[in-house]
Design a protein around this motif. Structure first.
Motif, PDB file in Angstrom:
ATOM      1  N   ILE A 156    -112.939 104.130 -23.623  1.00 35.04           N
ATOM      2  CA  ILE A 156    -112.397 103.257 -24.671  1.00 35.04           C
ATOM      3  C   ILE A 156    -110.877 103.194 -24.556  1.00 35.04           C
ATOM      4  O   ILE A 156    -110.273 102.114 -24.606  1.00 35.04           O
ATOM      5  CB  ILE A 156    -112.835 103.741 -26.067  1.00 35.04           C
ATOM      6  N   SER A 157    -110.236 104.347 -24.375  1.00 33.37           N
ATOM      7  CA  SER A 157    -108.776 104.397 -24.261  1.00 33.37           C
ATOM      8  C   SER A 157    -108.277 103.613 -23.057  1.00 33.37           C
ATOM      9  O   SER A 157    -107.281 102.887 -23.143  1.00 33.37           O
ATOM     10  CB  SER A 157    -108.308 105.854 -24.140  1.00 33.37           C
ATOM     11  N   ARG A 158    -108.966 103.755 -21.937  1.00 31.98           N
ATOM     12  CA  ARG A 158    -108.561 103.014 -20.734  1.00 31.98           C
ATOM     13  C   ARG A 158    -108.715 101.510 -20.932  1.00 31.98           C
ATOM     14  O   ARG A 158    -107.879 100.732 -20.462  1.00 31.98           O
ATOM     15  CB  ARG A 158    -109.373 103.467 -19.540  1.00 31.98           C
ATOM     16  N   ALA A 159    -109.779 101.097 -21.613  1.00 36.98           N
ATOM     17  CA  ALA A 159    -109.969  99.669 -21.876  1.00 36.98           C
ATOM     18  C   ALA A 159    -108.841  99.148 -22.771  1.00 36.98           C
ATOM     19  O   ALA A 159    -108.258  98.090 -22.503  1.00 36.98           O
ATOM     20  CB  ALA A 159    -111.329  99.426 -22.526  1.00 36.98           C
ATOM     21  N   ILE A 160    -108.513  99.901 -23.817  1.00 38.87           N
ATOM     22  CA  ILE A 160    -107.447  99.488 -24.736  1.00 38.87           C
ATOM     23  C   ILE A 160    -106.108  99.419 -24.010  1.00 38.87           C
ATOM     24  O   ILE A 160    -105.310  98.505 -24.237  1.00 38.87           O
ATOM     25  CB  ILE A 160    -107.376 100.442 -25.948  1.00 38.87           C
ATOM     26  N   ASP A 161    -105.857 100.368 -23.121  1.00 36.20           N
ATOM     27  CA  ASP A 161    -104.577 100.393 -22.404  1.00 36.20           C
ATOM     28  C   ASP A 161    -104.375  99.187 -21.494  1.00 36.20           C
ATOM     29  O   ASP A 161    -103.266  98.935 -21.045  1.00 36.20           O
ATOM     30  CB  ASP A 161    -104.435 101.680 -21.600  1.00 36.20           C
ATOM     31  N   LYS A 162    -105.425  98.433 -21.235  1.00 34.86           N
ATOM     32  CA  LYS A 162    -105.316  97.215 -20.420  1.00 34.86           C
ATOM     33  C   LYS A 162    -105.097  95.964 -21.261  1.00 34.86           C
ATOM     34  O   LYS A 162    -104.841  94.898 -20.718  1.00 34.86           O
ATOM     35  CB  LYS A 162    -106.568  97.049 -19.561  1.00 34.86           C
ATOM     36  N   PHE A 163    -105.196  96.077 -22.586  1.00 38.49           N
ATOM     37  CA  PHE A 163    -104.995  94.913 -23.451  1.00 38.49           C
ATOM     38  C   PHE A 163    -103.524  94.486 -23.386  1.00 38.49           C
ATOM     39  O   PHE A 163    -102.627  95.339 -23.394  1.00 38.49           O
ATOM     40  CB  PHE A 163    -105.339  95.224 -24.907  1.00 38.49           C
ATOM     41  N   PRO A 164    -103.242  93.189 -23.374  1.00 38.94           N
ATOM     42  CA  PRO A 164    -101.844  92.731 -23.328  1.00 38.94           C
ATOM     43  C   PRO A 164    -100.988  93.268 -24.474  1.00 38.94           C
ATOM     44  O   PRO A 164     -99.836  93.661 -24.248  1.00 38.94           O
ATOM     45  CB  PRO A 164    -101.964  91.205 -23.408  1.00 38.94           C
ATOM     46  N   LEU A 165    -101.534  93.322 -25.683  1.00 36.86           N
ATOM     47  CA  LEU A 165    -100.738  93.831 -26.804  1.00 36.86           C
ATOM     48  C   LEU A 165    -100.417  95.311 -26.630  1.00 36.86           C
ATOM     49  O   LEU A 165     -99.330  95.770 -26.972  1.00 36.86           O
ATOM     50  CB  LEU A 165    -101.469  93.613 -28.133  1.00 36.86           C
ATOM     51  N   ARG A 166    -101.356  96.059 -26.094  1.00 31.27           N
ATOM     52  CA  ARG A 166    -101.119  97.489 -25.850  1.00 31.27           C
ATOM     53  C   ARG A 166    -100.069  97.671 -24.755  1.00 31.27           C
ATOM     54  O   ARG A 166     -99.203  98.543 -24.854  1.00 31.27           O
ATOM     55  CB  ARG A 166    -102.424  98.188 -25.469  1.00 31.27           C
ATOM     56  N   LEU A 167    -100.136  96.845 -23.718  1.00 31.84           N
ATOM     57  CA  LEU A 167     -99.134  96.916 -22.654  1.00 31.84           C
ATOM     58  C   LEU A 167     -97.737  96.664 -23.214  1.00 31.84           C
ATOM     59  O   LEU A 167     -96.769  97.322 -22.830  1.00 31.84           O
ATOM     60  CB  LEU A 167     -99.461  95.927 -21.541  1.00 31.84           C
ATOM     61  N   GLU A 168     -97.635  95.721 -24.138  1.00 30.94           N
ATOM     62  CA  GLU A 168     -96.338  95.458 -24.776  1.00 30.94           C
ATOM     63  C   GLU A 168     -95.897  96.659 -25.598  1.00 30.94           C
ATOM     64  O   GLU A 168     -94.723  97.022 -25.602  1.00 30.94           O
ATOM     65  CB  GLU A 168     -96.417  94.221 -25.662  1.00 30.94           C
ATOM     66  N   GLU A 169     -96.842  97.271 -26.308  1.00 26.51           N
ATOM     67  CA  GLU A 169     -96.505  98.412 -27.152  1.00 26.51           C
ATOM     68  C   GLU A 169     -95.942  99.574 -26.340  1.00 26.51           C
ATOM     69  O   GLU A 169     -95.024 100.258 -26.786  1.00 26.51           O
ATOM     70  CB  GLU A 169     -97.749  98.921 -27.904  1.00 26.51           C
ATOM     71  N   ILE A 170     -96.487  99.802 -25.180  1.00 29.07           N
ATOM     72  CA  ILE A 170     -96.025 100.946 -24.400  1.00 29.07           C
ATOM     73  C   ILE A 170     -94.947 100.572 -23.384  1.00 29.07           C
ATOM     74  O   ILE A 170     -94.552 101.383 -22.572  1.00 29.07           O
ATOM     75  CB  ILE A 170     -97.201 101.678 -23.721  1.00 29.07           C
ATOM     76  N   GLY A 171     -94.482  99.333 -23.450  1.00 27.21           N
ATOM     77  CA  GLY A 171     -93.330  98.944 -22.655  1.00 27.21           C
ATOM     78  C   GLY A 171     -93.613  98.657 -21.209  1.00 27.21           C
ATOM     79  O   GLY A 171     -92.700  98.693 -20.394  1.00 27.21           O
ATOM     80  N   ARG A 172     -94.864  98.359 -20.881  1.00 28.11           N
ATOM     81  CA  ARG A 172     -95.186  98.073 -19.490  1.00 28.11           C
ATOM     82  C   ARG A 172     -95.443  96.591 -19.242  1.00 28.11           C
ATOM     83  O   ARG A 172     -95.815  96.211 -18.162  1.00 28.11           O
ATOM     84  CB  ARG A 172     -96.420  98.861 -19.055  1.00 28.11           C
ATOM     85  N   ALA A 173     -95.245  95.775 -20.229  1.00 26.19           N
ATOM     86  CA  ALA A 173     -95.506  94.341 -20.053  1.00 26.19           C
ATOM     87  C   ALA A 173     -94.570  93.776 -18.991  1.00 26.19           C
ATOM     88  O   ALA A 173     -93.379  94.056 -18.970  1.00 26.19           O
ATOM     89  CB  ALA A 173     -95.325  93.605 -21.371  1.00 26.19           C
ATOM     90  N   GLY A 174     -95.126  93.006 -18.101  1.00 26.61           N
ATOM     91  CA  GLY A 174     -94.328  92.385 -17.057  1.00 26.61           C
ATOM     92  C   GLY A 174     -94.096  93.244 -15.827  1.00 26.61           C
ATOM     93  O   GLY A 174     -93.535  92.783 -14.857  1.00 26.61           O
ATOM     94  N   VAL A 175     -94.509  94.499 -15.856  1.00 30.68           N
ATOM     95  CA  VAL A 175     -94.348  95.388 -14.709  1.00 30.68           C
ATOM     96  C   VAL A 175     -95.599  95.285 -13.843  1.00 30.68           C
ATOM     97  O   VAL A 175     -96.710  95.413 -14.318  1.00 30.68           O
ATOM     98  CB  VAL A 175     -94.126  96.851 -15.169  1.00 30.68           C
TER      99      VAL A 175
END
Length: 177
Positions: A156-175
């Motif tokens: 579940i955690s791995r699936a959530i970590d791939k969501f675009p909003l989650r990526l933005e939250e953890i600062g990895r969006a665009g990387v």
């Protein structure tokens, strides 16, 4: 001499392939026995109608007490449906979520349980489950994953970590990966 050469080449080819694929733990959990279900039901306290959190800090709510709109942009609902609270898959899923709550808390997850098809909760009307179903939603209210079998907290955690909003939250969006 030719046979020795052929045998040596075969041994080298097999060795080059590497070790066999090891059997890891399966992602699907075997359901508990009838005795386990009975013991779990006997040990399970009757939940208070508006008890919003377990002792672990993970919010577990009944579907009849909430609506999907309450969590928009606030939390990620993980909705666990079953036709009865005695469903072995339901019991396995809830136990897995409660045994390892911290990764879910870190991802702003709220667990919604619905074990009464007759109540026609807003969750059931919106998501239309059949039997046991695990539905993972994002903060924007969109369904991101549907699973017909229990999932581990890690999955579940791995699936959530791939969501675009989650990526933005953890600062990895665009990387790039």
């Amino acid at each position: 001499m030719k046979n020795l050469f052929a045998i040596t080449m075969m041994v080298l080819a097999v060795a080059a392939m590497g070790p066999g694929r090891e059997m890891g733990t399966p992602s699907r959990v075997n359901p508990p026995s009838a005795a386990d279900v009975d013991a779990a039901q006997a040990a399970r306290p009757d939940p208070a109608p508006n008890d919003a959190a377990t002792a672990s800090g993970l919010h577990v709510l009944e579907a009849t007490t909430t609506t999907p709109e309450e969590f928009l942009w606030q939390a990620r609902p993980v909705v666990v449906f079953a036709d009865t609270a005695a469903d072995p898959s339901f019991l396995v899923q809830i136990k897995a979520l409660q045994d390892l709550p911290q990764p879910l808390i870190d991802r702003d997850v709220v667990v919604i349980t619905d074990t009464d098809p007759g109540a026609r909760s807003p969750w059931r009307q919106q998501l239309h489950p059949r039997g046991f179903s695990l539905v993972i939603m994002d903060k924007d209210g969109q369904v991101k994953q549907r699973k017909p079998a229990p999932w581990s907290v890690r999955e579940i955690s791995r699936a959530i970590d791939k969501f675009p909003l989650r990526l933005e939250e953890i600062g990895r969006a665009g990387v790039l990966p």
